[in-house]
Design a protein around this motif. Structure first.
Motif, PDB file in Angstrom:
ATOM      1  N   UNK A  29       0.707  -1.514  -0.036  1.00  0.00           N
ATOM      2  CA  UNK A  29       0.122   0.240   0.557  1.00  0.00           C
ATOM      3  C   UNK A  29       0.739   1.051  -0.044  1.00  0.00           C
ATOM      4  N   UNK A  30       1.700   0.731   1.276  1.00  0.00           N
ATOM      5  CA  UNK A  30       3.079   2.441   0.641  1.00  0.00           C
ATOM      6  C   UNK A  30       3.791   2.625   0.138  1.00  0.00           C
ATOM      7  N   UNK A  31       4.497   1.332  -0.998  1.00  0.00           N
ATOM      8  CA  UNK A  31       5.847   0.826  -1.756  1.00  0.00           C
ATOM      9  C   UNK A  31       5.412   0.375  -2.925  1.00  0.00           C
ATOM     10  N   UNK A  32       3.652   0.081  -3.361  1.00  0.00           N
ATOM     11  CA  UNK A  32       4.369  -0.574  -4.861  1.00  0.00           C
ATOM     12  C   UNK A  32       4.421  -0.617  -5.919  1.00  0.00           C
ATOM     13  N   UNK A  33       4.552   0.546  -6.334  1.00  0.00           N
ATOM     14  CA  UNK A  33       5.390   0.801  -7.011  1.00  0.00           C
ATOM     15  C   UNK A  33       7.213   0.576  -7.096  1.00  0.00           C
ATOM     16  N   UNK A  34       7.685   0.095  -5.944  1.00  0.00           N
ATOM     17  CA  UNK A  34       9.057   0.755  -6.102  1.00  0.00           C
ATOM     18  C   UNK A  34       9.238  -1.178  -6.227  1.00  0.00           C
ATOM     19  N   UNK A  35      10.288  -1.540  -7.075  1.00  0.00           N
ATOM     20  CA  UNK A  35      10.840  -3.177  -7.076  1.00  0.00           C
ATOM     21  C   UNK A  35      10.643  -3.631  -6.308  1.00  0.00           C
ATOM     22  N   UNK A  36      10.111  -4.871  -6.106  1.00  0.00           N
ATOM     23  CA  UNK A  36      10.394  -6.123  -5.159  1.00  0.00           C
ATOM     24  C   UNK A  36       9.444  -5.117  -3.556  1.00  0.00           C
ATOM     25  N   UNK A  37       8.670  -4.321  -3.813  1.00  0.00           N
ATOM     26  CA  UNK A  37       8.339  -3.675  -2.612  1.00  0.00           C
ATOM     27  C   UNK A  37       8.900  -2.879  -1.216  1.00  0.00           C
ATOM     28  N   UNK A  38      10.603  -2.432  -1.744  1.00  0.00           N
ATOM     29  CA  UNK A  38      11.763  -2.617  -0.728  1.00  0.00           C
ATOM     30  C   UNK A  38      11.719  -0.827  -0.878  1.00  0.00           C
ATOM     31  N   UNK A  39      12.678  -0.623   1.044  1.00  0.00           N
ATOM     32  CA  UNK A  39      12.542   0.722   0.777  1.00  0.00           C
ATOM     33  C   UNK A  39      13.874  -0.058   0.768  1.00  0.00           C
ATOM     34  N   UNK A  40      14.449   1.347   0.030  1.00  0.00           N
ATOM     35  CA  UNK A  40      16.092   0.611  -0.455  1.00  0.00           C
ATOM     36  C   UNK A  40      17.154   1.576  -0.475  1.00  0.00           C
ATOM     37  N   UNK A  41      16.401   2.721   0.641  1.00  0.00           N
ATOM     38  CA  UNK A  41      17.428   3.878   1.115  1.00  0.00           C
ATOM     39  C   UNK A  41      18.790   2.947   2.061  1.00  0.00           C
ATOM     40  N   UNK A  42      18.868   1.989   2.645  1.00  0.00           N
ATOM     41  CA  UNK A  42      20.043   1.900   3.139  1.00  0.00           C
ATOM     42  C   UNK A  42      21.208   1.539   2.755  1.00  0.00           C
ATOM     43  N   UNK A  43      22.265   2.023   4.033  1.00  0.00           N
ATOM     44  CA  UNK A  43      23.301   1.995   3.379  1.00  0.00           C
ATOM     45  C   UNK A  43      23.943   0.472   3.142  1.00  0.00           C
ATOM     46  N   UNK A  44      23.199  -0.826   3.270  1.00  0.00           N
ATOM     47  CA  UNK A  44      23.275  -2.081   3.040  1.00  0.00           C
ATOM     48  C   UNK A  44      22.290  -2.511   2.623  1.00  0.00           C
ATOM     49  N   UNK A  45      22.057  -3.657   2.307  1.00  0.00           N
ATOM     50  CA  UNK A  45      20.983  -4.484   1.468  1.00  0.00           C
ATOM     51  C   UNK A  45      20.217  -5.267   2.532  1.00  0.00           C
ATOM     52  N   UNK A  46      19.439  -5.672   2.152  1.00  0.00           N
ATOM     53  CA  UNK A  46      18.517  -6.379   3.144  1.00  0.00           C
ATOM     54  C   UNK A  46      19.145  -7.796   2.905  1.00  0.00           C
ATOM     55  N   UNK A  47      20.849  -8.322   2.350  1.00  0.00           N
ATOM     56  CA  UNK A  47      21.870  -9.236   3.004  1.00  0.00           C
ATOM     57  C   UNK A  47      22.393  -8.272   4.037  1.00  0.00           C
ATOM     58  N   UNK A  48      22.045  -7.192   4.155  1.00  0.00           N
ATOM     59  CA  UNK A  48      23.480  -6.802   4.715  1.00  0.00           C
ATOM     60  C   UNK A  48      24.567  -6.752   4.470  1.00  0.00           C
ATOM     61  N   UNK A  49      24.636  -6.893   2.731  1.00  0.00           N
ATOM     62  CA  UNK A  49      26.312  -6.683   2.525  1.00  0.00           C
ATOM     63  C   UNK A  49      26.305  -4.816   1.825  1.00  0.00           C
ATOM     64  N   UNK A  50      27.174  -4.689   1.981  1.00  0.00           N
ATOM     65  CA  UNK A  50      27.766  -3.176   2.061  1.00  0.00           C
ATOM     66  C   UNK A  50      27.111  -2.665   0.805  1.00  0.00           C
ATOM     67  N   UNK A  51      26.949  -1.554   0.451  1.00  0.00           N
ATOM     68  CA  UNK A  51      26.344  -0.893  -0.892  1.00  0.00           C
ATOM     69  C   UNK A  51      27.956   0.748  -0.788  1.00  0.00           C
ATOM     70  N   UNK A  52      27.698   1.342  -1.952  1.00  0.00           N
ATOM     71  CA  UNK A  52      28.678   2.023  -2.094  1.00  0.00           C
ATOM     72  C   UNK A  52      29.320   3.073  -0.582  1.00  0.00           C
ATOM     73  N   UNK A  53      28.100   3.572  -0.206  1.00  0.00           N
ATOM     74  CA  UNK A  53      27.828   4.702   0.646  1.00  0.00           C
ATOM     75  C   UNK A  53      28.611   3.921   1.593  1.00  0.00           C
ATOM     76  N   UNK A  54      28.488   2.268   1.790  1.00  0.00           N
ATOM     77  CA  UNK A  54      28.769   1.832   3.294  1.00  0.00           C
ATOM     78  C   UNK A  54      30.619   2.523   3.601  1.00  0.00           C
ATOM     79  N   UNK A  55      31.502   2.845   2.585  1.00  0.00           N
ATOM     80  CA  UNK A  55      32.836   2.730   2.549  1.00  0.00           C
ATOM     81  C   UNK A  55      32.649   3.703   3.191  1.00  0.00           C
TER      82      UNK A  55
END
Length: 68
Positions: A29-55
């Motif tokens: 209902x909130x994020x139905x238009x996002x890929x996989x209904x994910x709020x993807x603003x974290x510095x790590x992904x859902x599996x806790x793998x580092x994103x570029x921003x982490x370092x």
């Protein structure tokens, strides 16, 4: 001034924190238009793998030592 440090160099700033550490699945209902209904603003992904921003965030925090 380095834009990545702008808020930390601001005289009236007394600290910062990471708002969203990891990506999370959210309600369709909130994020139905996002890929996989994910709020993807974290510095790590859902599996806790580092994103570029982490370092980048880690280096900035470490550069202030225990004073931040």
């Amino acid at each position: 001034m380095d834009r990545r440090r702008a808020v930390l160099e601001y005289g009236d700033c007394c600290g910062v924190y990471i708002w969203q550490f990891c990506d999370v699945r959210v309600s369709e209902e909130w994020f139905g238009t996002r890929p996989r209904t994910m709020n993807n603003k974290g510095i790590v992904d859902e599996y806790r793998r580092r994103k570029l921003a982490y370092d980048v965030v880690k280096r900035i925090f470490e550069s202030y030592g225990n004073g931040l």
